[in-house]
Enzyme design. Sequence first.
Site, short mmCIF file in Angstrom:
data_model
loop_
_atom_site.label_atom_id
_atom_site.label_comp_id
_atom_site.label_asym_id
_atom_site.label_seq_id
_atom_site.Cartn_x
_atom_site.Cartn_y
_atom_site.Cartn_z
N LYS A 142 -56.47 -5.13 -86.69
CA LYS A 142 -55.73 -4.23 -86.27
C LYS A 142 -54.16 -3.79 -86.81
CE LYS A 142 -57.94 -3.36 -82.10
NZ LYS A 142 -58.40 -4.51 -81.59
N GLU A 170 -51.00 0.04 -75.82
CA GLU A 170 -51.85 -0.50 -75.04
C GLU A 170 -52.59 -1.59 -75.68
OE1 GLU A 170 -52.61 1.85 -77.12
OE2 GLU A 170 -54.45 1.10 -77.89
N SER A 172 -64.43 -8.32 -87.84
CA SER A 172 -63.08 -7.51 -87.70
C SER A 172 -61.80 -8.57 -87.23
CB SER A 172 -63.19 -6.64 -86.33
OG SER A 172 -64.11 -7.49 -85.40
C1 PLP Z 1 -59.57 -4.65 -80.90
C2 PLP Z 1 -60.78 -5.24 -81.79
C3 PLP Z 1 -61.99 -4.77 -81.83
C4 PLP Z 1 -62.36 -3.44 -80.99
O1 PLP Z 1 -61.61 -2.07 -81.40
P1 PLP Z 1 -62.32 -1.18 -82.40
O2 PLP Z 1 -61.23 -0.09 -82.28
O3 PLP Z 1 -63.40 -0.72 -82.04
O4 PLP Z 1 -62.27 -1.75 -83.89
C5 PLP Z 1 -63.04 -5.46 -82.57
N1 PLP Z 1 -62.83 -6.44 -83.33
C6 PLP Z 1 -61.33 -7.15 -83.06
C7 PLP Z 1 -61.33 -8.56 -83.72
C8 PLP Z 1 -60.39 -6.41 -82.28
O5 PLP Z 1 -59.31 -7.12 -82.19
#
Ligand code: PLP
Length: 393
Positions: A88, A110, A376
């Site tokens: 993020k 948000e 992620s």
């Molecule tokens: C917010 C988040 C997601 C999901 O959001 P995307 O916009 O689909 O990437 C996935 N993994 C993590 C660790 C997140 O914080």
Amino acid sequence: MYQVNEKGFYGEFGGAYIPEILYSNVENLKSQYLKIMNDRGFQKEVDDLLRDYVGRPSPLYLAKRLSEKYGCKVYLKREDLNHTGAHKINNTIGQIILAKRLGKTRIIAETGAGQHGVATATVCALMNMECIVYMGKTDVERQHLNVQKMEMLGATVCPVTSGNMTLKDATNEAIRDWCCHPADTHYIIGSTVGPHPYPDLVARFQSVISREMKTQLLEHEGRDYPDYIIACIGGGSNAAGAFYHYLNETRTALVAVEAAGKGTDTDETAASILLGRLGILHGSRTLIMQTEDGQIIEPYSISAGLDYPGVGPLHAHLAKEGRAHVLSATDDEALAAAYELTSMEGIIPALESAHALAALPKMTFKPTDVVVVNISGRGDKDMDTYVKYFKKH
Ligand SMILES: *Cc1c(COP(=O)(O)O)cnc(C)c1O
């Protein structure tokens, strides 16, 4: 072919369906963002912070034990090692500098799991900007560590009590706030959702993930493309970043993994590409889980970051065109995958990322296949959920 067009559409998906009061704001953003993002000075400011503050490039790690188990080469793109613990921050760094160039002084956001809220509060502290974060009350309760972080960083966290008090409701509130303060406020959207140009803007800021992958794969494998890229999909930003530079690389299969929740044949699910129908949500025409008469169906996933009834228009398009393969993983499959990565590689992933990992046992690979799984984020925020699950198993 997979890029947004002049009008803000990916095929039939996208656009900017916004209330009149936001029109000049969104128009202004639309006419400025590419100019600003293509400016050398802007790029240097972003790249310097990504390197020295976020800690990029994030490593591309060959997971040997996982590779052995799945009979291919499994690489992990380690977005979990970024400052604040997820991908993020790539987007919030870019957007805060963009907001400054647009002359904005107040930031709203948000958040679902709180990762985007923390990433926004972080860059606001860094840039000395006022920060207000809208978060569903359910999420405030299940992600209290991130709430505490946001507050320590100086942000005001506003709990939202409408709907099922999760991400969709927080997004509604943020849009409402923006309507009341259109002149001085920039809305930092946390995913590839919302009215054009947000989906494109966020995808571009996240595209650093696949830009690095190209160089790293060339070093490791002598070719700059993998056979598969697997990423989880909430709104779609980490997947968009991981796919971005491979959208036209047909030798690379793109695999998007949605949250099935308790199962795609139950009412408790968040598999919006699989189950969604065309509609308009948060300013964009996309696939949405809705009833026959167009009421949003409240989504469910064990993972707060995937608990969203829609999906970014880019991904709706990639799925429709057959460019991306869409799989889903249940809560239990994700939990098992998180446990597997932890015990085999010593990495505790975010619950969201565990959904991407849960695709591995559902696929078949050749020994020569090079597979990149986008991790992620890290699992710190999910420890309560993990502990509860492991006590039962
Ligand atoms: C917010 C988040 C997601 C999901 O959001 P995307 O916009 O689909 O990437 C996935 N993994 C993590 C660790 C997140 O914080």
